[in-house]
Design a protein around this motif. Sequence first.
Motif, PDB file in Angstrom:
ATOM      1  N   GLY B  40     -20.241  12.771  16.923  1.00 15.41           N
ATOM      2  CA  GLY B  40     -21.196  13.607  17.642  1.00 15.41           C
ATOM      3  C   GLY B  40     -22.069  12.819  18.600  1.00 15.41           C
ATOM      4  N   GLY B  42     -21.284  11.723  21.471  1.00  7.68           N
ATOM      5  CA  GLY B  42     -21.037  12.086  22.859  1.00  7.68           C
ATOM      6  C   GLY B  42     -19.881  11.329  23.493  1.00  7.68           C
ATOM      7  N   LYS B  43     -19.063  10.682  22.680  1.00  4.57           N
ATOM      8  CA  LYS B  43     -17.959   9.878  23.229  1.00  4.57           C
ATOM      9  C   LYS B  43     -16.913  10.757  23.922  1.00  4.57           C
ATOM     10  CE  LYS B  43     -16.946   8.279  19.136  1.00  4.57           C
ATOM     11  NZ  LYS B  43     -17.897   9.059  18.318  1.00  4.57           N
ATOM     12  N   SER B  44     -16.478  11.795  23.190  1.00  5.90           N
ATOM     13  CA  SER B  44     -15.484  12.686  23.813  1.00  5.90           C
ATOM     14  C   SER B  44     -16.068  13.383  25.030  1.00  5.90           C
ATOM     15  CB  SER B  44     -15.009  13.737  22.809  1.00  5.90           C
ATOM     16  OG  SER B  44     -14.314  13.126  21.756  1.00  5.90           O
ATOM     17  N   THR B  45     -17.343  13.721  24.930  1.00  7.42           N
ATOM     18  CA  THR B  45     -17.995  14.359  26.076  1.00  7.42           C
ATOM     19  C   THR B  45     -17.952  13.436  27.286  1.00  7.42           C
ATOM     20  OG1 THR B  45     -19.427  15.549  24.563  1.00  7.42           O
ATOM     21  CG2 THR B  45     -20.119  15.439  26.856  1.00  7.42           C
TER      22      THR B  45
HETATM   23  N1  LIG Z   1     -18.013  22.413  24.710  1.00  9.23           N
HETATM   24  C1  LIG Z   1     -19.132  22.143  23.993  1.00  9.23           C
HETATM   25  N2  LIG Z   1     -20.092  23.089  23.878  1.00  9.23           N
HETATM   26  C2  LIG Z   1     -21.219  22.838  23.179  1.00  9.23           C
HETATM   27  N3  LIG Z   1     -21.467  21.694  22.570  1.00  9.23           N
HETATM   28  C3  LIG Z   1     -20.555  20.700  22.637  1.00  9.23           C
HETATM   29  C4  LIG Z   1     -19.335  20.884  23.344  1.00  9.23           C
HETATM   30  N4  LIG Z   1     -18.610  19.745  23.259  1.00  9.23           N
HETATM   31  C5  LIG Z   1     -19.333  18.901  22.517  1.00  9.23           C
HETATM   32  N5  LIG Z   1     -20.507  19.456  22.131  1.00  9.23           N
HETATM   33  C6  LIG Z   1     -21.572  18.811  21.367  1.00  9.23           C
HETATM   34  O1  LIG Z   1     -21.890  17.607  22.009  1.00  9.23           O
HETATM   35  C7  LIG Z   1     -22.117  16.585  21.053  1.00  9.23           C
HETATM   36  C8  LIG Z   1     -21.221  15.422  21.307  1.00  9.23           C
HETATM   37  O2  LIG Z   1     -19.904  15.774  20.947  1.00  9.23           O
HETATM   38  P1  LIG Z   1     -18.662  14.792  21.155  1.00  9.23           P
HETATM   39  O3  LIG Z   1     -18.714  14.264  22.539  1.00  9.23           O
HETATM   40  O4  LIG Z   1     -17.449  15.514  20.777  1.00  9.23           O
HETATM   41  O5  LIG Z   1     -18.955  13.627  20.116  1.00  9.23           O
HETATM   42  P2  LIG Z   1     -18.011  12.433  19.634  1.00  9.23           P
HETATM   43  O6  LIG Z   1     -16.735  12.485  20.407  1.00  9.23           O
HETATM   44  O7  LIG Z   1     -18.798  11.223  19.938  1.00  9.23           O
HETATM   45  O8  LIG Z   1     -17.795  12.601  18.186  1.00  9.23           O
HETATM   46  C9  LIG Z   1     -21.927  17.213  19.685  1.00  9.23           C
HETATM   47  O9  LIG Z   1     -23.198  17.587  19.199  1.00  9.23           O
HETATM   48  C10 LIG Z   1     -21.104  18.434  19.980  1.00  9.23           C
HETATM   49  O10 LIG Z   1     -21.375  19.452  19.049  1.00  9.23           O
END
Ligand SMILES: Nc1ncnc2c1ncn2[C@@H]1O[C@H](COP(=O)(O)OP(=O)(O)O)[C@@H](O)[C@H]1O
Lengths: 662, 254
Positions: B40, B42-45
């Motif tokens: 969570g 933000g890496k994938s984001t």
């Molecule tokens: N499409 C989305 N809509 C709303 N919240 C999102 C979405 N994608 C990710 N998040 C939120 O953004 C945060 C970072 O998520 P993510 O980038 O997946 O983390 P990681 O890949 O580091 O585990 C998390 O709190 C997640 O719930």
Amino acid sequence: MDIFGQLLVNALMLGAIYALAAVAYTLVYGVIQLVNFAFGELFMLGAFICVSLMLPSVALFGWQAPMPALPFLVALPLAVVIVAGLGVVVERLAYRPLRNAPRLAPLIAAIAVSVLLQSVAQSIWGPEELRFPRFALGQLPPIVLFDTIYIRVMEIFVLVAAIASMIGLTLFVQYTRMGRAMRATAEDPTAARLVGIPVNRVIAMAFLIGSAFAALAGVLYAQTYSFAHPTMGFLPGLKALTAAVLGGIGSIPGAALGGMLLAFVETFAAGYLPNGAAWRDAVGFAILILVLAFRPQGILGRKELNEAPAGSLVGEQVAPRGLFAPVDRFFGWLGQGNTVLNIALACIAVALAFIITNDYWLRILVFVVTYGMLASGLNIVVGFTGLLDLGFVAFFAVGAYFTSILFVLVLRGRFGIDPADIWWLFYANLFLGGALAALIGALIGTPTLRLRGDYLAIMTLGFHEIIRIVATNWIDLTRGPMGIRGIPTPSLFGMPLMSPKYLYLLGLALSILVVFGIARLVRSYVGRAWVAIRENEVAAEAMGVPTARYKLLSYATGGFIGGLVGVFFAHSQQYISPLSFSLFENILILMLIVMGGLGTFIGPFLGALFWIVFLQVAQGMPLIQAHPELRYAALGLVLVLLMIYRPQGLAARARVSLMMSK
Amino acid sequence: MSVLLETRGLTVEFGGLFALKAVDLQVADGAIHGLIGPNGAGKSTMVNALTGLVPTSAGSMQLADRPLHGRPTWEIADAGIARTFQNIRNFAGMTVLENTLVGAHRHFRASFAALLRRSRAAREEEESQRARALEALHFVGLRGRDEQMATGLSYGHQRRLEIARALMLQPRLLLLDEPLAGMNAAEKDELADIIRAIRDRGITVLIIEHDMQIMRTLCDRLSVLHHGALLADGTPKEVFSNPLVQSAYLGQAA
Ligand SMILES: Nc1ncnc2c1ncn2[C@@H]1O[C@H](COP(=O)(O)OP(=O)(O)O)[C@@H](O)[C@H]1O
Ligand SMILES: [Mg+2]
């Protein structure tokens, strides 16, 4: 002033009815992201059941059955309850088994259920209108306002019933456990399941309430226009869906607002535009297209519509077993794309023209190739690219009208040119009609490029309806419902190809060209881009595929084939009318592909062959002779079963390779 | 050493939640750059923002002087950024080879007319990309599986297929979102070797992974995200000895 006041009352009435039915679409969409096309039919069933209950006796299946002759205020709630139960049964039998299927599967099942219910209703109550009986409440004298506006008591009743049920639903969703569970499921189904919300019950509840609203709307509508009819749910169903989308699908206040907005626009357009009554529906659909193009989420919509990829019904390659094992082995063998095999197949098709000497059956073969080609065009869009297209027949219409107007109304009518002198123009028109349709497809497609999934299907639906309305009402151009007669048969060097044998051979030659062309596109990077969009649009885009451009290309290519077949159809039938291009025709073609096998080359022809031969065979059955509509009921039923048990269709194993053969 | 990818003040907001807060990231050309952080963080984001799949609300990003923000996803891919997905996104209805060839989309030039005629140029183009695809499949260890349906592959092989497909773009930068997830130690080592070989072909790699054992030896540099902000940046050694990073991970474990 006088007409304004009356229009206002009419718009309010219609708006209330649209709003009620729109709630049905919105509620179910909110919870499981399914456009349940069958609500139009539940709407119709509500009307029929209510009317039947109010009569002393009704002809059911042609038998005079005694009925309780209930008063309106008892029959109405009873009908609503019965239809609500039916809605839950439909969900349980047809949609629940498809909960985890690719998105296209439940959508197609919904269309099939809709066809099934409509045909069954026609079997039960017959194809004629059933008049809405007189009842005490309806007989009260109208209230007169400003001397010119007449308001019937029933109109007040409609409005009060609509407002009361809207408020009731809003309270239910806000304050009850079940209502809150529904909202939670709509927000996030996975999370809802995790926190222990009984998702299946919530979905059943959405169908229960939705169907009740649709039935209520149906009864009120039938009461207003004083009849019930098996196809009465079709257009209001589309309108209600339109209203739900306008307001923002998933939002209950949005449904109310969208319903009112649509009804006002339509009613006032009909009242004030020249010849407005004919164009009122077109105005409604034009508004839909505008809103979708500029604000796809609708007026009050908050989130994106379903963006899940269509997914392939084709992809699964299970080992042949069970009932379909021989079929699978056959098509697995056929699908290897063996040149010798293809040539052999073509030879058999050609030989049929000489083996069959009966003109009647040859004419049927002309239909098979026409429908097969048409289905092949739609297959590019639905089968390969995974976009549900409910407006495809419009391209067919464009091609057919283009060539007919040119030959009959312009060249012969205006300039007195004998078609025999310009026989070659038919062949040129095959291409020109296709190109015109492709161009229109691209123009229509452009505003939809930003849209995904279900919006696209709804948009194509609006487009289709507009084309159909134009064909029906622009009488100077199309001769309207009368249609265009005397379209010359195709000829070769002045020798008319009048006999069905030659028409079949010509159609076959075109079919071979069409399949050949499609195969060359599909077996290349273009086909891979299309299928990639179908399987996973996001991944396709991340791999450098400009998905919007390729979707448009898919529409235009399908449209080209649709236009081309339209030209052939017009000349081979020598007569066209708007009836040949109804939405039902579109649904039929879609069902043929699904039956034959989406995303295969042989599937569309296979589906067409099965269907048209079945129609002929069925004509000999006494049951079908008495109830011809049962043929469509059978088709609907087979489709629902196919979606559940064998979504890939008959030719599942004829998987198409997406690479150039070496 | 030049910078290939640079973000400045990159910010992503999801309805009030800041998934990325003004992140300044620099990835050197030719590096294997690790992106780590608790779930969570933000890496994938970050990867989604870099590929245009989520809109950014502020900040800029560029690939070797070419601005990327606001560009559609396919254009970013065309500019030279390929990626894989945390949850595998192969094309189900296609064979392994067809899947791989989708990654070569941007290299195809043949027009509709050329395809319909099946012109010589169209055939040669298809042939050369097919040869490249077979080579890519061989490279990731999927030799001989090209005719199989993608869905029939094992989980680990599906991940490799995604990498092969991404390589077909001939990217300058490859983004790998948890490519080692769900694999055993031997498979991880194998894949790490493949990633090194990718770098040796001149492709810069940005990799997200939770296995610190692997990341310590695989990466030239590491960046740490925590609650959407860049917490630390440096060589693996520097980063792992950073008390802020230790407490971030301990905080998550607690
Ligand atoms: N499409 C989305 N809509 C709303 N919240 C999102 C979405 N994608 C990710 N998040 C939120 O953004 C945060 C970072 O998520 P993510 O980038 O997946 O983390 P990681 O890949 O580091 O585990 C998390 O709190 C997640 O719930
Ligand atoms: Mg992640």
